[in-house]
Design an enzyme around this catalytic site. Sequence first.
Site, PDB file in Angstrom:
ATOM      1  N   ASN A  17      29.284  45.619  36.388  1.00  0.00           N
ATOM      2  CA  ASN A  17      29.181  45.845  37.836  1.00  0.00           C
ATOM      3  C   ASN A  17      28.943  47.340  38.056  1.00  0.00           C
ATOM      4  O   ASN A  17      29.864  48.141  37.922  1.00  0.00           O
ATOM      5  CB  ASN A  17      30.484  45.385  38.509  1.00  0.00           C
ATOM      6  CG  ASN A  17      30.498  45.684  39.994  1.00  0.00           C
ATOM      7  OD1 ASN A  17      29.486  46.083  40.576  1.00  0.00           O
ATOM      8  ND2 ASN A  17      31.652  45.495  40.612  1.00  0.00           N
ATOM      9  N   GLU A  65      40.727  40.557  38.546  1.00  0.00           N
ATOM     10  CA  GLU A  65      40.694  42.020  38.535  1.00  0.00           C
ATOM     11  C   GLU A  65      41.905  42.552  39.296  1.00  0.00           C
ATOM     12  O   GLU A  65      41.862  42.680  40.522  1.00  0.00           O
ATOM     13  CB  GLU A  65      39.412  42.532  39.213  1.00  0.00           C
ATOM     14  CG  GLU A  65      38.138  42.081  38.539  1.00  0.00           C
ATOM     15  CD  GLU A  65      36.987  43.045  38.823  1.00  0.00           C
ATOM     16  OE1 GLU A  65      36.401  43.539  37.864  1.00  0.00           O
ATOM     17  OE2 GLU A  65      36.711  43.319  40.005  1.00  0.00           O
ATOM     18  N   GLY A  82      39.341  51.133  37.948  1.00  0.00           N
ATOM     19  CA  GLY A  82      38.970  52.543  38.044  1.00  0.00           C
ATOM     20  C   GLY A  82      40.121  53.505  37.828  1.00  0.00           C
ATOM     21  O   GLY A  82      39.999  54.694  38.101  1.00  0.00           O
ATOM     22  N   SER A 116      39.419  48.629  34.254  1.00  0.00           N
ATOM     23  CA  SER A 116      39.507  49.602  33.158  1.00  0.00           C
ATOM     24  C   SER A 116      39.313  48.956  31.785  1.00  0.00           C
ATOM     25  O   SER A 116      39.899  49.401  30.797  1.00  0.00           O
ATOM     26  CB  SER A 116      40.826  50.383  33.219  1.00  0.00           C
ATOM     27  OG  SER A 116      40.892  51.112  34.435  1.00  0.00           O
TER      28      SER A 116
HETATM   29  P1  13P Z   1      36.414  49.613  36.183  1.00  0.00           P
HETATM   30  O1  13P Z   1      35.950  48.966  34.891  1.00  0.00           O
HETATM   31  O2  13P Z   1      35.675  50.869  36.489  1.00  0.00           O
HETATM   32  O3  13P Z   1      37.890  49.726  36.246  1.00  0.00           O
HETATM   33  O4  13P Z   1      35.988  48.591  37.353  1.00  0.00           O
HETATM   34  C1  13P Z   1      36.301  47.253  37.224  1.00  0.00           C
HETATM   35  C2  13P Z   1      35.618  46.523  38.310  1.00  0.00           C
HETATM   36  O5  13P Z   1      35.951  46.657  39.465  1.00  0.00           O
HETATM   37  C3  13P Z   1      34.505  45.651  37.934  1.00  0.00           C
HETATM   38  O6  13P Z   1      34.099  44.858  38.996  1.00  0.00           O
END
Ligand code: 13P
Length: 251
Positions: free
Chosen positions: A9, A168, A174, A214
């Site tokens: 994504n 998630e 993030g 993450s």
């Molecule tokens: P990160 O991998 O940057 O934590 O984001 C995960 C995410 O929201 C994927 O949709």
Amino acid sequence: MRKNIVAGNWKMNKSLAEGIQLAKDVNVAVEAAGALKCDVVVAPPFLHLTEVSKVTGPKVSVSAQNCAAEASGAYTGEVSAAMLQSANIPYVIIGHSERRSYYGETDAILAKKADLALINGLKPIFCIGEELSQRDSGKYFDVVGQQIENGLFHLSANDFAKAVIAYEPVWAIGTGRTATAGQAQEVHAFIRKTIAAKYGEEVAGNTTILYGGSCNENNARELFACPDIDGGLIGGASLVADKFIRIVTSF
Ligand code: 13P
């Protein structure tokens, strides 16, 4: 049996030229990797979708990050599921926590989006996940159970079977604070049990449930080794072809 999927994504990152380059790099790496144990999906911004489709081969599928909750009409700035279908985009992410929290997308809106995606032959990657306070107060099973029920359980078994679920946890997105494999597996097993209670063991066993938050080239192997984790929805680490491919080859 269910498919493994690793999906990148890209969120609101990359100029058009950069996005095309990233897609080309991912495509070359996927081709070079030989037989893979997962399907590969990239989800660039709307503007990039058709160009990215042109530079990716049969081993890399393309996904939108969102679609409108209405079929067509006076909805300035929106992109419909029918438009995505007309551009031969096979997947659409629905209900990402950033859409839920920054754009006020409720379960009811997301249920409409899921319907429109399915009517138009798109595969929804439907995101669910609790916030930190909900994790800390022990309410996370209730939260993800409600999200999946309100967003998807109005569907027929046949339609539900076309959806991919992405768990998630918001506190892991993030932040660099990945859920441990044990924490993720616990919720994935709960999600599968919840699906089984509604649609039966066969549908539940065939449902792909991705982990996101993450997830990176260092922790993917341990996460993907869990029995109910069927791949990942990758944010930051999907923006660098080399890292993304190392996640793709983590099965
Ligand atoms: P990160 O991998 O940057 O934590 O984001 C995960 C995410 O929201 C994927 O949709």
